[in-house]
Design an enzyme around this catalytic site. Structure first.
Site, PDB file in Angstrom:
ATOM      1  N   GLU A  68      99.476 -52.595 -12.642  1.00 51.72           N
ATOM      2  CA  GLU A  68      98.541 -51.852 -13.477  1.00 51.72           C
ATOM      3  C   GLU A  68      98.900 -52.131 -14.937  1.00 51.72           C
ATOM      4  OE1 GLU A  68      97.469 -47.845 -12.153  1.00 51.72           O
ATOM      5  OE2 GLU A  68      98.108 -47.131 -14.120  1.00 51.72           O
TER       6      GLU A  68
ATOM      7  N   ARG B 156      95.226 -31.400 -10.637  1.00 51.23           N
ATOM      8  CA  ARG B 156      94.756 -31.760 -11.973  1.00 51.23           C
ATOM      9  C   ARG B 156      93.300 -31.347 -12.159  1.00 51.23           C
ATOM     10  NH1 ARG B 156      94.982 -37.974 -14.070  1.00 51.23           N
ATOM     11  NH2 ARG B 156      94.123 -38.336 -11.993  1.00 51.23           N
TER      12      ARG B 156
HETATM   13  C1  3EB Z   1      92.333 -46.703 -10.980  1.00 50.24           C
HETATM   14  O1  3EB Z   1      91.639 -47.334 -11.771  1.00 50.24           O
HETATM   15  C2  3EB Z   1      93.789 -47.069 -10.936  1.00 50.24           C
HETATM   16  O2  3EB Z   1      94.923 -40.884 -11.911  1.00 50.24           O
HETATM   17  O3  3EB Z   1      95.290 -40.718 -14.045  1.00 50.24           O
HETATM   18  C3  3EB Z   1      94.636 -45.611 -13.434  1.00 50.24           C
HETATM   19  C4  3EB Z   1      94.720 -44.786 -14.554  1.00 50.24           C
HETATM   20  C5  3EB Z   1      94.720 -45.056 -12.186  1.00 50.24           C
HETATM   21  C6  3EB Z   1      94.877 -43.401 -14.416  1.00 50.24           C
HETATM   22  C7  3EB Z   1      95.069 -41.384 -13.027  1.00 50.24           C
HETATM   23  C8  3EB Z   1      94.880 -43.671 -12.050  1.00 50.24           C
HETATM   24  C9  3EB Z   1      94.957 -42.849 -13.164  1.00 50.24           C
HETATM   25  O4  3EB Z   1      91.893 -45.838 -10.222  1.00 50.24           O
HETATM   26  C10 3EB Z   1      94.679 -45.907 -10.958  1.00 50.24           C
END
Ligand code: 3EB
Length: 327
Positions: free
Chosen positions: A321, A148
């Site tokens: 989450e 990404r």
């Molecule tokens: C975090 O805060 C939790 O890799 O796109 C949350 C939202 C999380 C998006 C991503 C990962 C992603 O790191 C994980």
């Protein structure tokens, strides 16, 4: 452009649907004409295990398929879905198939958005199989992050600051699936003062940082949309309350509240309340669902719209989450 139930949508005219998502594992029946992200993860608390969510717009949409992306466009707003099978990518000693597929998916998205002259990526929904599995010495989520970020840098978009809101979840099987919303106007990225920005996470979480912002505020004519990214029990950059699902619930919601407060500071007109958002909550272990539902009901009430999904969170020690949206 509210989220609507499927019968409403079809009654309102199928050409006025921008796209949507299908959650749950029940068999889908007829595929609608619009782009649909199929999220093959079980729904929790919904015995029929089936849910269609759609984005409806006020005017007929233009539709297309390019770069292997199914998309629809309403004025200056575009929703698209791309699925790539990892088996179609040959790994090399230094690049895993997942990393290659992730980079390719984002390259195609950026090419489409450039061609449509809607370059601003607002919100991305990422789903991949076995997100916490370690393959060739690197967890698959971390492989995804490399691909990404590579694509963001290759297309000179930068990988910090002005990056989209996102979520990245693990499902049992299936292709890499990415849905996205983009437009002609830049979104205002929102960060969380309680958390290190994900794009600045230290290297202990992987060789490349995740490329997302904590939320994105979008101004459309006569409307604001707030996309809140997947939000977990992380303070600073560390997971807190490991093995404590109630603690993680409270901390995640405290983070959502902090993001909403930041968004309200930046928003032009709307002030968002926690009880006005629509939520999707991902729970790693299905058996935690009743406690998660009870805890969240105690914090935001039980009249709020919350869809519960069983999925793997991108850190092995995260049990849930929360993502949210207001429009
Ligand atoms: C975090 O805060 C939790 O890799 O796109 C949350 C939202 C999380 C998006 C991503 C990962 C992603 O790191 C994980």
């Amino acid at each position: 452009m509210p989220l609507a139930d499927l019968p409403d949508a079809v009654a309102g005219g199928a050409d006025r649907v921008l796209g949507g998502a299908r959650l749950g594992q029940a068999s889908p029946g007829l595929a609608p004409g619009w782009p649909v992200q199929a999220i093959a993860a079980p729904l929790l608390g919904k015995p029929d295990d089936s849910l269609q969510e759609i984005w409806r717009c006020d005017a007929a949409c233009a539709a297309g398929e390019s770069e292997g992306i199914r998309w629809r466009r309403a004025g200056n707003l575009l929703y698209g879905v791309i699925e790539l099978a990892e088996a179609d990518f040959s790994p090399t000693p230094v690049v895993s198939a997942l990393q290659a597929a992730s980079a390719e998916a984002y390259r195609r998205i950026f090419r489409l958005l450039d061609a449509q002259r809607l370059p601003n990526l607002w919100r991305v929904w990422n789903y991949l199989a076995g997100i916490n599995q370690e393959v060739d010495g690197l967890e698959r989520y971390r492989q995804f992050n490399i691909g990404r970020q590579d694509a963001f840098l290759e297309f000179r978009r930068g990988a910090t600051g002005n990056v989209p809101a996102a979520c990245a979840l693990g499902v049992a099987e299936g292709p890499l699936s990415i849905a996205f919303m983009a437009g002609d106007t830049p979104a205002v990225p929102v960060e969380n003062p309680r958390q290190v920005s994900a794009y600045n996470y230290p290297a202990e979480y992987g060789p490349r940082s995740p490329t997302f912002s904590r939320a994105a505020l979008v101004y459309l004519p006569g409307q604001e949309i707030l996309f809140i990214s997947g939000t977990a029990s992380i303070v600073g950059h560390r997971t807190v309350h490991p093995d404590d699902v109630v603690g993680q619930c409270r901390e995640s919601l405290a983070n959502v509240a902090a993001v909403v407060a930041e968004a309200n500071r930046l928003a032009r007109t709307t002030a968002y309340g926690l009880d006005e958002l629509s939520y999707r909550v991902y729970v790693r272990q299905a058996e935690d669902f009743p406690l998660v539902r009870e805890t969240l009901a105690g914090l935001i009430g039980d009249t709020v719209e919350i869809v519960y999904v069983q999925a793997d969170i991108c850190r092995h020690d995260l049990l849930l989450e929360i993502e949210a949206m207001a429009s």
